[in-house]
Write an enzyme that holds these catalytic residues in place. Sequence first.
Site, PDB file in Angstrom:
ATOM      1  N   ARG A 244      14.775  -9.228  10.981  1.00 31.39           N
ATOM      2  CA  ARG A 244      15.540  -9.419   9.751  1.00 31.39           C
ATOM      3  C   ARG A 244      16.440  -8.220   9.463  1.00 31.39           C
ATOM      4  NH1 ARG A 244      11.832 -10.137   5.145  1.00 31.39           N
ATOM      5  NH2 ARG A 244      11.969  -7.897   5.052  1.00 31.39           N
TER       6      ARG A 244
ATOM      7  N   HIS B  58       9.992  -8.608  10.633  1.00 32.01           N
ATOM      8  CA  HIS B  58      10.694  -7.683   9.740  1.00 32.01           C
ATOM      9  C   HIS B  58      11.822  -6.961  10.487  1.00 32.01           C
ATOM     10  CE1 HIS B  58       7.976  -7.089   5.983  1.00 32.01           C
ATOM     11  NE2 HIS B  58       7.964  -8.337   6.369  1.00 32.01           N
TER      12      HIS B  58
ATOM     13  N   ALA C 155       8.602   2.990   8.969  1.00 31.63           N
ATOM     14  CA  ALA C 155       7.575   1.946   9.031  1.00 31.63           C
ATOM     15  C   ALA C 155       6.203   2.600   9.130  1.00 31.63           C
ATOM     16  CB  ALA C 155       7.818   1.058  10.244  1.00 31.63           C
ATOM     17  N   THR C 156       5.311   2.246   8.205  1.00 31.37           N
ATOM     18  CA  THR C 156       3.945   2.779   8.272  1.00 31.37           C
ATOM     19  C   THR C 156       3.018   1.812   8.998  1.00 31.37           C
ATOM     20  OG1 THR C 156       3.398   1.786   6.152  1.00 31.37           O
ATOM     21  CG2 THR C 156       4.204   4.059   6.115  1.00 31.37           C
TER      22      THR C 156
ATOM     23  N   ARG D 212       4.192 -11.195  -0.743  1.00 30.37           N
ATOM     24  CA  ARG D 212       5.273 -12.186  -0.713  1.00 30.37           C
ATOM     25  C   ARG D 212       5.976 -12.337  -2.068  1.00 30.37           C
ATOM     26  NH1 ARG D 212       5.274 -11.528   3.920  1.00 30.37           N
ATOM     27  NH2 ARG D 212       4.545 -12.977   5.496  1.00 30.37           N
TER      28      ARG D 212
ATOM     29  N   GLY E 286       3.039  -8.208  -5.835  1.00 28.24           N
ATOM     30  CA  GLY E 286       2.033  -8.887  -5.022  1.00 28.24           C
ATOM     31  C   GLY E 286       2.572  -9.212  -3.634  1.00 28.24           C
TER      32      GLY E 286
END
Lengths: 175, 175, 175
Positions: free
Chosen positions: B59, B56, B38-39, B12, B10
């Site tokens: 990170r 993202h 990356a899409t 998160r 799901g």
Amino acid sequence: MTKSILITGGARSGKSQLAERLTLELAADSGAPAIYIATAQAFDGDTEMADRITRHQARRGAEWTTLAEPFDLCAALRDSDGGAPRLVDCLTLWLTNLMLDERDWQSECDALVALLPRLTAPVIFVTNEVGAGIVPENALARRFRDAAGLINQQVAEACDALWFCVAGHPIKVKP
Amino acid sequence: MTKSILITGGARSGKSQLAERLTLELAADSGAPAIYIATAQAFDGDTEMADRITRHQARRGAEWTTLAEPFDLCAALRDSDGGAPRLVDCLTLWLTNLMLDERDWQSECDALVALLPRLTAPVIFVTNEVGAGIVPENALARRFRDAAGLINQQVAEACDALWFCVAGHPIKVKP
Amino acid sequence: MTKSILITGGARSGKSQLAERLTLELAADSGAPAIYIATAQAFDGDTEMADRITRHQARRGAEWTTLAEPFDLCAALRDSDGGAPRLVDCLTLWLTNLMLDERDWQSECDALVALLPRLTAPVIFVTNEVGAGIVPENALARRFRDAAGLINQQVAEACDALWFCVAGHPIKVKP
């Protein structure tokens, strides 16, 4: 011997195909053709459901006998209780039918749970997970997802096995 | 050796972090830097998605080479197929892009499934579970969740491994 | 010894009953009565929630001491940290309370995660999966499901065990 299995999972998680494969294997073992108990009913104008019923029937082909029973699942299971394995697809549509017809789904579920240990031939149930999204704003949708979760718990408790289907693959939760 | 893994779960549920950790481990083994495919694409005014992409990237840091490919995943995987492991994040956004652009997602998925066994370097796919809530009232949302479930099934079948992520921890569903 | 467990699952997946059974077993071992820490609060006119609170209390009966704490979970856990096991039901309602009251849920979650290893008596947390449906159209619902997923990950990481509940049956995800 495992005689009753509940297969649950999200939409398009491969529950029906898994249940069909399993029922056909049991049918091959028993030498009797598999019985498909369909709870779906397409209301006037519901072309999505009509398409889905047609697609599912086409996929199943000639190895199956099909019974349509939107309400009285207990009668369908009792009447078909010979040697052949039964696939009930699915409990969530059965609940939808009962609720739309304003029947007492809890009594129907109690009767089903009481019937299960008295059946001779195997039965595979398919059901849906509908409770892992955000709380619906619609009160009827909340009542439905509560009832669906309770039916899943009660039938899972009564079944010999419980599988949770993810992307076409089962996680065997019970036994 | 496990060469392709599908990680589902799901929103998160920790799928991306898990996939990143795993890809970096494979990169360390192979001695080649990890490749992030990356899409995601942020449309004009979609600040939520733009923020998410920036977060993202921050990170991930310098251990990654990043390729952006919203549509042609097969080309991106073929072109990057050296020794380095690839992380594709994620199939659900890829499907979104294909559907919004009115492309034939089933043909694209067929091509991806056919390509997988011919790749040399490892590939980790991230995808989303979107089918375990109440049936959406919106017909487009229903078509999307059907397609997302079917893609997950087909890619899971073609991959060596399938993980289902719950609260940051994987359940290893396959093999 | 397992001292902290997070039990997650969809609505009506049997999480609370499972958590109650487990807490009572731990209470029997410890010889101290079980402590129920309720985060639910019924706002004026919210009869659904008021009904649910009453139903849950009736089911629990006299084997429990109940503490109501909608906000300061850390204080409730510190103050009740004797020998008796605690059941916190549930983190998702706690998050709802914090967000509606415009408090900083991330700081509260950080404090909870820091407190856990310093507690002496066992604690069982119940939480909800809310991220496996279609992406909500409502921005607040998206922020809520993101926060709920992050809290689940962070508390799962800090707990000794993580169970995922399906149709009343747990999948033991960690350890």
